[in-house]
Every structure is written in C-alpha cells, then in structure tokens.
Design a protein around this motif. Structure first.
Motif, PDB file in Angstrom:
ATOM      1  N   ALA A   4       0.878  -1.168  -0.030  1.00 40.38           N
ATOM      2  CA  ALA A   4      -0.065   0.077   0.235  1.00 40.38           C
ATOM      3  C   ALA A   4       0.923   1.164   0.135  1.00 40.38           C
ATOM      4  O   ALA A   4       2.202   1.334   0.285  1.00 40.38           O
ATOM      5  CB  ALA A   4      -0.716  -0.004   1.175  1.00 40.38           C
ATOM      6  N   THR A   5       0.371   2.526  -0.250  1.00 40.07           N
ATOM      7  CA  THR A   5       1.048   3.683  -0.275  1.00 40.07           C
ATOM      8  C   THR A   5       0.404   4.436   0.806  1.00 40.07           C
ATOM      9  O   THR A   5      -0.573   4.900   0.369  1.00 40.07           O
ATOM     10  CB  THR A   5       1.122   4.232  -1.788  1.00 40.07           C
ATOM     11  N   ALA A   6       1.586   5.233   1.616  1.00 41.56           N
ATOM     12  CA  ALA A   6       1.039   6.056   2.452  1.00 41.56           C
ATOM     13  C   ALA A   6       0.944   7.226   1.940  1.00 41.56           C
ATOM     14  O   ALA A   6       1.171   7.623   0.671  1.00 41.56           O
ATOM     15  CB  ALA A   6       1.991   6.132   3.426  1.00 41.56           C
ATOM     16  N   GLN A   7       0.419   8.301   2.718  1.00 36.19           N
ATOM     17  CA  GLN A   7       0.035   9.859   2.126  1.00 36.19           C
ATOM     18  C   GLN A   7       1.139  10.417   1.560  1.00 36.19           C
ATOM     19  O   GLN A   7       1.281  11.086   0.703  1.00 36.19           O
ATOM     20  CB  GLN A   7      -0.520  10.547   3.230  1.00 36.19           C
ATOM     21  N   TYR A  57      10.413  -0.772   8.616  1.00 31.53           N
ATOM     22  CA  TYR A  57      10.694  -2.124   8.528  1.00 31.53           C
ATOM     23  C   TYR A  57      10.504  -2.808   7.359  1.00 31.53           C
ATOM     24  O   TYR A  57       9.370  -2.835   6.705  1.00 31.53           O
ATOM     25  CB  TYR A  57       9.465  -2.852   9.616  1.00 31.53           C
ATOM     26  N   THR A  58      11.555  -3.570   6.716  1.00 29.40           N
ATOM     27  CA  THR A  58      11.429  -4.028   5.497  1.00 29.40           C
ATOM     28  C   THR A  58      10.542  -5.375   5.567  1.00 29.40           C
ATOM     29  O   THR A  58      10.384  -6.177   6.804  1.00 29.40           O
ATOM     30  CB  THR A  58      12.771  -4.475   5.364  1.00 29.40           C
ATOM     31  N   PRO A  59       9.826  -5.653   4.325  1.00 23.06           N
ATOM     32  CA  PRO A  59       9.978  -5.034   3.059  1.00 23.06           C
ATOM     33  C   PRO A  59       9.242  -3.868   2.966  1.00 23.06           C
ATOM     34  O   PRO A  59       9.085  -3.386   1.586  1.00 23.06           O
ATOM     35  CB  PRO A  59       9.523  -6.207   2.187  1.00 23.06           C
ATOM     36  N   SER A  60       8.617  -3.097   3.935  1.00 23.80           N
ATOM     37  CA  SER A  60       8.292  -1.759   3.892  1.00 23.80           C
ATOM     38  C   SER A  60       9.314  -0.933   3.486  1.00 23.80           C
ATOM     39  O   SER A  60      10.615  -1.287   3.725  1.00 23.80           O
ATOM     40  CB  SER A  60       7.459  -1.215   4.892  1.00 23.80           C
ATOM     41  N   ASP A  61       9.045   0.259   2.971  1.00 24.83           N
ATOM     42  CA  ASP A  61      10.081   1.176   2.582  1.00 24.83           C
ATOM     43  C   ASP A  61      10.687   1.937   4.032  1.00 24.83           C
ATOM     44  O   ASP A  61       9.932   1.661   5.083  1.00 24.83           O
ATOM     45  CB  ASP A  61       9.589   2.405   1.971  1.00 24.83           C
ATOM     46  N   VAL A  62      11.966   2.115   3.916  1.00 23.15           N
ATOM     47  CA  VAL A  62      12.657   2.596   5.374  1.00 23.15           C
ATOM     48  C   VAL A  62      13.100   4.406   4.745  1.00 23.15           C
ATOM     49  O   VAL A  62      14.245   4.532   4.111  1.00 23.15           O
ATOM     50  CB  VAL A  62      13.880   1.898   5.533  1.00 23.15           C
ATOM     51  N   PRO A  63      12.359   5.152   4.977  1.00 18.09           N
ATOM     52  CA  PRO A  63      12.529   6.445   4.690  1.00 18.09           C
ATOM     53  C   PRO A  63      13.760   6.787   5.414  1.00 18.09           C
ATOM     54  O   PRO A  63      14.085   6.630   6.735  1.00 18.09           O
ATOM     55  CB  PRO A  63      11.384   7.258   5.128  1.00 18.09           C
ATOM     56  N   VAL A  64      14.653   7.658   4.785  1.00 18.40           N
ATOM     57  CA  VAL A  64      15.792   8.456   5.525  1.00 18.40           C
ATOM     58  C   VAL A  64      15.604   9.368   6.394  1.00 18.40           C
ATOM     59  O   VAL A  64      16.328   9.392   7.489  1.00 18.40           O
ATOM     60  CB  VAL A  64      16.739   8.798   4.408  1.00 18.40           C
ATOM     61  N   SER A  65      14.775  10.247   6.116  1.00 18.81           N
ATOM     62  CA  SER A  65      14.495  11.241   7.059  1.00 18.81           C
ATOM     63  C   SER A  65      13.809  10.982   8.273  1.00 18.81           C
ATOM     64  O   SER A  65      12.705  10.431   8.393  1.00 18.81           O
ATOM     65  CB  SER A  65      13.507  12.456   6.487  1.00 18.81           C
ATOM     66  N   PRO A  66      14.248  11.399   9.557  1.00 21.78           N
ATOM     67  CA  PRO A  66      13.553  10.957  10.740  1.00 21.78           C
ATOM     68  C   PRO A  66      12.478  11.709  11.072  1.00 21.78           C
ATOM     69  O   PRO A  66      11.551  11.478  12.043  1.00 21.78           O
ATOM     70  CB  PRO A  66      14.838  11.335  11.641  1.00 21.78           C
ATOM     71  N   ASP A  67      12.127  12.766  10.256  1.00 19.61           N
ATOM     72  CA  ASP A  67      10.798  13.651  10.314  1.00 19.61           C
ATOM     73  C   ASP A  67       9.757  13.031   9.977  1.00 19.61           C
ATOM     74  O   ASP A  67       8.796  13.502  10.107  1.00 19.61           O
ATOM     75  CB  ASP A  67      11.003  14.818   9.495  1.00 19.61           C
ATOM     76  N   VAL A  68       9.710  11.608   9.131  1.00 22.69           N
ATOM     77  CA  VAL A  68       8.729  11.029   8.762  1.00 22.69           C
ATOM     78  C   VAL A  68       8.059   9.971   9.420  1.00 22.69           C
ATOM     79  O   VAL A  68       7.466   8.799   9.191  1.00 22.69           O
ATOM     80  CB  VAL A  68       8.781  10.698   7.151  1.00 22.69           C
ATOM     81  N   TYR A  69       8.681   9.961  10.813  1.00 25.15           N
ATOM     82  CA  TYR A  69       8.350   8.665  11.587  1.00 25.15           C
ATOM     83  C   TYR A  69       7.501   8.888  12.962  1.00 25.15           C
ATOM     84  O   TYR A  69       7.715   8.496  14.226  1.00 25.15           O
ATOM     85  CB  TYR A  69       9.639   8.052  12.182  1.00 25.15           C
ATOM     86  N   SER A  70       6.657  10.218  12.955  1.00 21.50           N
ATOM     87  CA  SER A  70       6.156  10.438  13.725  1.00 21.50           C
ATOM     88  C   SER A  70       4.780   9.424  14.135  1.00 21.50           C
ATOM     89  O   SER A  70       4.476   8.728  13.338  1.00 21.50           O
ATOM     90  CB  SER A  70       5.538  11.939  13.675  1.00 21.50           C
ATOM     91  N   TYR A  71       4.091   9.856  15.338  1.00 22.79           N
ATOM     92  CA  TYR A  71       3.233   8.922  15.728  1.00 22.79           C
ATOM     93  C   TYR A  71       1.941   9.116  14.787  1.00 22.79           C
ATOM     94  O   TYR A  71       1.180   8.144  14.158  1.00 22.79           O
ATOM     95  CB  TYR A  71       2.523   9.221  16.937  1.00 22.79           C
ATOM     96  N   HIS A  73       2.277   9.789  11.282  1.00 27.05           N
ATOM     97  CA  HIS A  73       2.341   8.992  10.321  1.00 27.05           C
ATOM     98  C   HIS A  73       2.141   7.377  10.503  1.00 27.05           C
ATOM     99  O   HIS A  73       1.830   6.734   9.615  1.00 27.05           O
ATOM    100  CB  HIS A  73       4.101   8.890   9.874  1.00 27.05           C
ATOM    101  N   PHE A  74       2.496   7.014  11.604  1.00 28.97           N
ATOM    102  CA  PHE A  74       2.126   5.538  11.810  1.00 28.97           C
ATOM    103  C   PHE A  74       0.559   5.367  12.008  1.00 28.97           C
ATOM    104  O   PHE A  74       0.188   4.225  11.234  1.00 28.97           O
ATOM    105  CB  PHE A  74       2.892   5.261  13.120  1.00 28.97           C
ATOM    106  N   TYR A  75      -0.051   6.213  12.591  1.00 28.32           N
ATOM    107  CA  TYR A  75      -1.577   5.796  12.532  1.00 28.32           C
ATOM    108  C   TYR A  75      -2.364   5.904  11.172  1.00 28.32           C
ATOM    109  O   TYR A  75      -3.276   5.394  10.796  1.00 28.32           O
ATOM    110  CB  TYR A  75      -2.215   6.436  13.695  1.00 28.32           C
ATOM    111  N   THR A  76      -1.973   7.018  10.431  1.00 28.36           N
ATOM    112  CA  THR A  76      -2.506   7.445   9.138  1.00 28.36           C
ATOM    113  C   THR A  76      -1.929   6.367   8.061  1.00 28.36           C
ATOM    114  O   THR A  76      -2.606   5.884   7.295  1.00 28.36           O
ATOM    115  CB  THR A  76      -1.921   8.844   8.751  1.00 28.36           C
ATOM    116  N   ASP A  77      -0.810   5.617   8.452  1.00 25.34           N
ATOM    117  CA  ASP A  77      -0.290   4.522   7.563  1.00 25.34           C
ATOM    118  C   ASP A  77      -1.262   3.133   7.706  1.00 25.34           C
ATOM    119  O   ASP A  77      -1.716   2.665   6.757  1.00 25.34           O
ATOM    120  CB  ASP A  77       1.143   3.960   8.146  1.00 25.34           C
ATOM    121  N   ALA A  78      -1.877   3.136   8.947  1.00 33.48           N
ATOM    122  CA  ALA A  78      -2.893   1.896   8.963  1.00 33.48           C
ATOM    123  C   ALA A  78      -4.034   2.309   8.051  1.00 33.48           C
ATOM    124  O   ALA A  78      -4.619   1.400   7.523  1.00 33.48           O
ATOM    125  CB  ALA A  78      -3.308   2.000  10.567  1.00 33.48           C
TER     126      ALA A  78
END
Length: 287
Positions: A4-7, A57-71, A73-78
């Motif tokens: 799936a593709t996140a926002q 977490y592979t095999p999902s993408d591992v973004p380089v920027s730490p700015d896109v790992y907020s809570y 991002h995680f709940y909207t990924d679901a």
C-alpha cells in the motif's frame, strides 16, 4: 502480499489471509508483521486478516528522514493500508506501538475502526518519568546507528518486560530476537527516536479518551510493569472497554500466550459483532 502507499508516498508491505470481517494487525517496535503469524493462522478461518510492516521495517520502505516517523505517520499508515484494500472499517489488533496507533485511529478516525485490542499498551506514558524515557529512546536509537541491529538486539533481549517470554519459551524468545537482529538499523533508530520518543503520553489525552465510543479490549501482562498503570488508566477512561490481565506474563503477549490471546480476542470480537460490548452500565460504578 503487496504494498500500500502512505500519504507521503512510503510503500507499506502487507500480507493477508482468509475472508470475512476484516482484522488489521499492528505490530510492536521490536517485532514486525511476521510476529502475528499465530494469529493470522487462527483468525483467517473466519476473518479477512491483514498484517503489515510499519514504515522503517522491511520489506516496507525505510525513509531516510527521521521527520517522517511521527505517531501521526504511523496511525495514518494503518488507514492507508485499509484504503488500498478498499476496506471501510476493520477490527484493529495492536501490541504496544501498534496499540498506541490503534488508539490514535479511534481518537481521530473513529468511523474506520470497529473495535480495538490494546495489548501491552502505554509504556513510556508516566509523566513523572517521561523525560527519562525519551532520553532512553534517543540512546537506543544511537545504539542502532552505531552498533547495528545485531548488537542492539543482544543488549535489549533481557529488558524486564521480555523476561517472562524468555522464562516460558527460550526457543521462541531466541527466534524473536534473531528476527530483531535482522531489522533495518536506520529504520529502527528513526522509529525509536520519532515514534517511541516523540509520541504524547496517553495521560495528556484524558478528555479525548473519555469520548471514544470504540469497543476496546485492553490486555496486559501482570509482569509488564510499564504497562500495568496505563492499562488501568485506559480501563477507567475508555467508556466501552474491558481489561484482561494475563498471569505470569510480560510484554510479548501474542507470542508468550498465543492460545490465551487468540481466545480472548476471538470472544471480544464475537461480542462486538453481536452488539454485546457496550459502554459500562453506570449502575456498576461506585458513587
């Protein structure tokens, strides 16, 4: 299997099995989608089960920027996973980090969540110790970056909440940490620093939590000290919640006690779907 593709364009790997009312499984920090296998094999007999790997977490993408790992991002990924699969709403089954994300969906997109299992929820919530917890998150992130996942897994495998798993099932505990050693170190560091060390404490959301109508089953191990008080707090403030405590159990509840976990979740979902898991009757409350 697919993505799936996140926002923000991050690709999220997922696996699914079975047919029926959808169940979405959200993993904890030290785990990934594969750690839900005992649940997928069981619940796929009656439900459409989806487990996905969080960003980082592979095999999902591992973004380089730490700015896109907020809570956020995680709940909207679901929600992005549900959108990709054309699912309007699902029962959410979360552990630890996944429980926090499930709660955030109930707070921010209640029409997308039929019920939520909040297992091992709330570590790091203590306001008194919040600064120390966040400092520890930053230190662990640095360990992943400097030592790598293999060495960091060795350091963290005897954390207090993990010991009951080790005592009960040394083989399962060893497999769990062998899997953690294979995690992407940068993704783990960013998740630890951004999500784990940056999320708001549940104790700062009391008013909003009191308005959540989503049926909830809170599950806590009685030897998971960091989660006992937050679990009790959520039981007291989530109107349609029940609390189950697993004896002699720690943090990794779905793997420590898979049969007990599956039985509890199955009964909960059956009651929710029958309309028999409502808000607490005021007559049961002390004056």
């Amino acid at each position: 299997m697919g993505h799936a593709t996140a926002q923000d364009g991050v690709r999220l790997y997922f696996e699914e099995a079975g047919a029926g009312t959808p169940l979405l499984f959200l993993h904890e920090f030290a785990a990934d989608h594969t750690n839900w296998e005992p649940q997928l094999r069981y619940f796929a007999r009656r439900h459409r089960c989806i487990a996905y790997a969080a960003r980082g977490y592979t095999p999902s993408d591992v973004p380089v920027s730490p700015d896109v790992y907020s809570y956020v991002h995680f709940y909207t990924d679901a929600l992005a996973v549900l959108d990709h699969l054309g699912i309007d709403s699902a029962h959410f089954v979360g552990l630890s980090m996944g429980s926090y994300s499930s709660l955030q969906v109930a707070l921010n997109a209640p029409d997308r969540i039929r019920s939520m299992v909040l297992a091992g929820v709330g570590s790091g919530s203590s306001l008194e110790h919040l600064d120390a917890f966040r400092a520890q998150c930053r230190a662990t992130a640095e360990q992943f970056e400097t030592l790598g996942s293999v060495e960091t897994a060795k350091v963290t495998r005897e954390a207090p909440g993990r010991i009951p798993f080790l005592v009960k099932d040394p083989r399962g505990h060893a497999d769990f940490y062998a899997a953690l050693a294979r995690h992407d170190a940068k993704g783990s560091a960013n998740t630890m620093r951004g999500f784990q060390g940056g999320r708001p404490s549940i104790y700062t959301m009391t008013d909003a939590i009191c308005r959540v109508a989503t049926p909830a089953l809170i599950i806590c191990g009685d030897e998971d000290d960091a989660c006992v008080a937050p679990s009790l707090f959520l039981k007291q403030h989530l109107p349609a919640s029940g609390l189950m405590v697993f004896p002699k159990s720690g943090h990794v509840l779905n793997l420590e006690e898979p049969a007990l976990f599956n039985e509890a979740v199955e009964r909960f979902i059956a009651l929710v779907e029958a309309g028999r898991w409502g808000a607490r009757d005021p007559r049961s409350m002390a004056g």
